[in-house]
Design an enzyme around this catalytic site. Structure first.
Site, PDB file in Angstrom:
ATOM      1  N   LYS A  78       0.673  -1.485   0.172  1.00 37.27           N
ATOM      2  CA  LYS A  78       0.147  -0.448  -0.041  1.00 37.27           C
ATOM      3  C   LYS A  78       0.621   1.650  -0.100  1.00 37.27           C
ATOM      4  CE  LYS A  78      -3.748   2.190   2.453  1.00 37.27           C
ATOM      5  NZ  LYS A  78      -4.517   1.746   3.236  1.00 37.27           N
ATOM      6  N   SER A 153      -9.681   1.803   3.170  1.00 35.36           N
ATOM      7  CA  SER A 153      -8.861   2.785   1.889  1.00 35.36           C
ATOM      8  C   SER A 153      -7.682   1.794   1.041  1.00 35.36           C
ATOM      9  CB  SER A 153      -8.326   3.707   2.836  1.00 35.36           C
ATOM     10  OG  SER A 153      -7.403   3.028   3.850  1.00 35.36           O
ATOM     11  N   SER A 177      -9.862  -0.476   6.560  1.00 38.82           N
ATOM     12  CA  SER A 177      -9.026  -0.552   5.888  1.00 38.82           C
ATOM     13  C   SER A 177      -8.829  -0.985   4.870  1.00 38.82           C
ATOM     14  CB  SER A 177      -8.736   1.096   5.632  1.00 38.82           C
ATOM     15  OG  SER A 177      -9.323   2.223   5.988  1.00 38.82           O
TER      16      SER A 177
END
Length: 485
Positions: A78, A153, A177
């Site tokens: 990420k 997210s 997330s």
């Protein structure tokens, strides 16, 4: 059949037997990315040159006795986890060309395990969002149906695994997330106990809530990855000196005698019928394997959403104050004085959702409202944590839906922040309490989009939630379903 249809242990065996090479795995990843990335948009940056060079280096070591299970495995990271020399943007124009000079601790550990970083994954800007539509560059799409969001997210992290672009990925979870996009994309995502995994090198959103965790196709692979990244770290004072243990030892498929709590609040108002029915069906599976379950109450969970947004936004307003155009990141050209530098840099560099949360947090921390909002939210957070402790005094795990509904369509909620925020209503309490939780696939909605089962455990008891998740996974076939991209 893709190589990534195999588990980590299967691929490890193939490598040791020299049936495949590390280069084969890396090329499989980049070929798949070339085929689907224009549609999925899971990646922000690829590291092809370094990945291929590392693969050749590792090919020379195939068969060595000290090669661990993660040797040569391709991973996506990420884009809020810093990677030395590899662009890290947090999906924000504020950091559009930021090249870190060090690796996050989790990246160091994975490099030590000889994994290969394929690239950096898309996300909601600074991890603020539930749909990946808040990325400062472009929105990731759900591989199951490109008209739907992948969640957020960590939407890029979940979508890349679901699309077969990487074997597994790292995400971060502040209010759901990792688990929410894992549920939306039909993969496995775990938020570890707060302090289980070092946050050193994770660009902070809300420091008391953030936690890095793995996203994978199977529970077993998830356990391998968590095993590799867990442990105390002298660079992170919030990392816990608690023994990690062997997560794989408990993956026996045995849940006989296990006591499951099912909060009535997690199956009540605001939870869709599809999510509710999928959980009840999952409970029947576990009951048939010898587990028992009872309905319980987490009475303060109704305050979790408001509590979370006050606390997380307050922490974000402090953490993001460092992005001022002086030290690193974007700097506005429209500057006549120092105040212009601060004001214009932040106005131009941050997206709307980030600015919304900074404003909310600044308001909650202001002198006239601190006691009424921030302090009160901290008190409610303690009550929520106590609710979990009370339930765990008599039960081994808590089970419910990961999300109230399956994934929604792109653009459906982007203009309605409150409706968007409500997507995390079932995951947020876990972060406030600091306990671990996993999402595993448990069915499909009427729109043929995946549903997730959330299994919540006691502090530092990831082993038990892995045990339950693995038993359910092996008794069903949801984890074998693939997006037909």
């Amino acid at each position: 059949m893709s190589l990534f249809d195999h588990s980590v242990s299967e691929l490890h065996k193939k490598l040791n037997n020299k049936e495949i090479s590390v280069t084969d795995l890396v090329e499989e990843s980049y070929k798949r990315i070339a085929d689907v990335e224009d549609n999925v948009k899971a990646f922000l940056t690829l590291d092809e040159e370094n990945a291929r060079a590392k693969a050749k280096e590792l090919d020379a070591k195939i068969g060595a006795e000290d090669n661990g299970l993660l040797f040569g495995m391709p991973i996506g990271v990420k884009d809020n986890i810093v990677t030395n020399g590899l662009r890290t943007t947090c999906a924000s124009k504020m950091l559009a060309n930021f090249d870190p000079i060090y690796d996050a601790t989790v990246v160091q550990k994975l490099k030590a395990a000889d994994t290969i970083t394929i690239g950096k994954l898309n996300m909601d800007e600074f991890a603020m969002g539930s749909s990946n539509e808040n990325s400062g560059f472009y929105a990731t799409k759900n591989p199951w149906n490109l008209d739907y969001v992948p969640g957020g997210s960590s939407g890029g992290s979940a979508a890349a695994v679901a699309a077969g672009e990487v074997l597994f990925s790292l995400g971060s979870d502040t209010g759901g997330s990792i688990r929410q996009p894992a549920a939306y994309c039909g993969v496995v995502g775990l938020k570890p106990t707060y302090g289980r995994v070092s946050r050193y090198g994770l660009v902070a959103f809300a420091s008391s809530l953030d936690q890095i965790g793995p996203i994978t196709r199977t529970v077993e692979d998830n356990a391998y990855l968590l095993q590799a990244i867990s442990g105390i770290d002298r660079m992170d004072a919030t990392s816990a000196n608690v023994e990690v243990g062997n997560y794989l030892a408990g993956l026996t498929g045995d849940v006989k005698g296990l006591r499951i709590a099912v909060p009535k609040e997690y199956l009540g108002e605001g939870v869709g019928e599809e999510a509710r029915e999928s959980v009840l069906a999952a409970l029947k599976v576990l009951e048939g394997m010898g587990a028992t379950w009872e309905e319980v109450s987490l009475p303060h969970s109704k305050y979790a959403l408001a509590t979370y947004y006050l606390l997380s936004s307050s922490e974000a307003s402090a953490n993001l104050s460092r992005f001022d155009g002086v030290r690193y990141g974007v700097r506005s050209d429209n500057v006549n004085n120092l105040l212009d530098l601060y004001k214009n840099t932040r106005s131009e560099g941050f997206g709307d959702e980030v600015k919304r949360r900074i404003m909310l947090g600044t308001f909650a921390l202001s002198s006239g409202y601190y006691d009424a909002y921030y302090k009160k939210a901290q008190q409610v957070r303690t009550l929520i944590k106590n609710d979990f402790e009370n339930v765990f005094a008599n039960y081994d795990v808590i089970i419910g839906p990961t999300t109230p509904t399956p994934a929604f369509k792109v653009g459906e909620k982007v203009d309605d922040p409150m409706t968007m925020y409500a997507n995390d209503i079932l995951t947020i309490p876990v972060n406030l309490a600091g306990v671990p939780a996993i999402s595993v696939p448990c069915g499909f909605g009427a729109n043929n989009m995946p549903l997730g089962l959330q299994i919540i455990g006691k502090h530092f008891d990831e082993a038990t939630i892995y045990r339950v998740a693995h038993a359910f996974e092996q008794a069903t076939d949801y984890h074998t379903k693939k997006a037909s991209l």
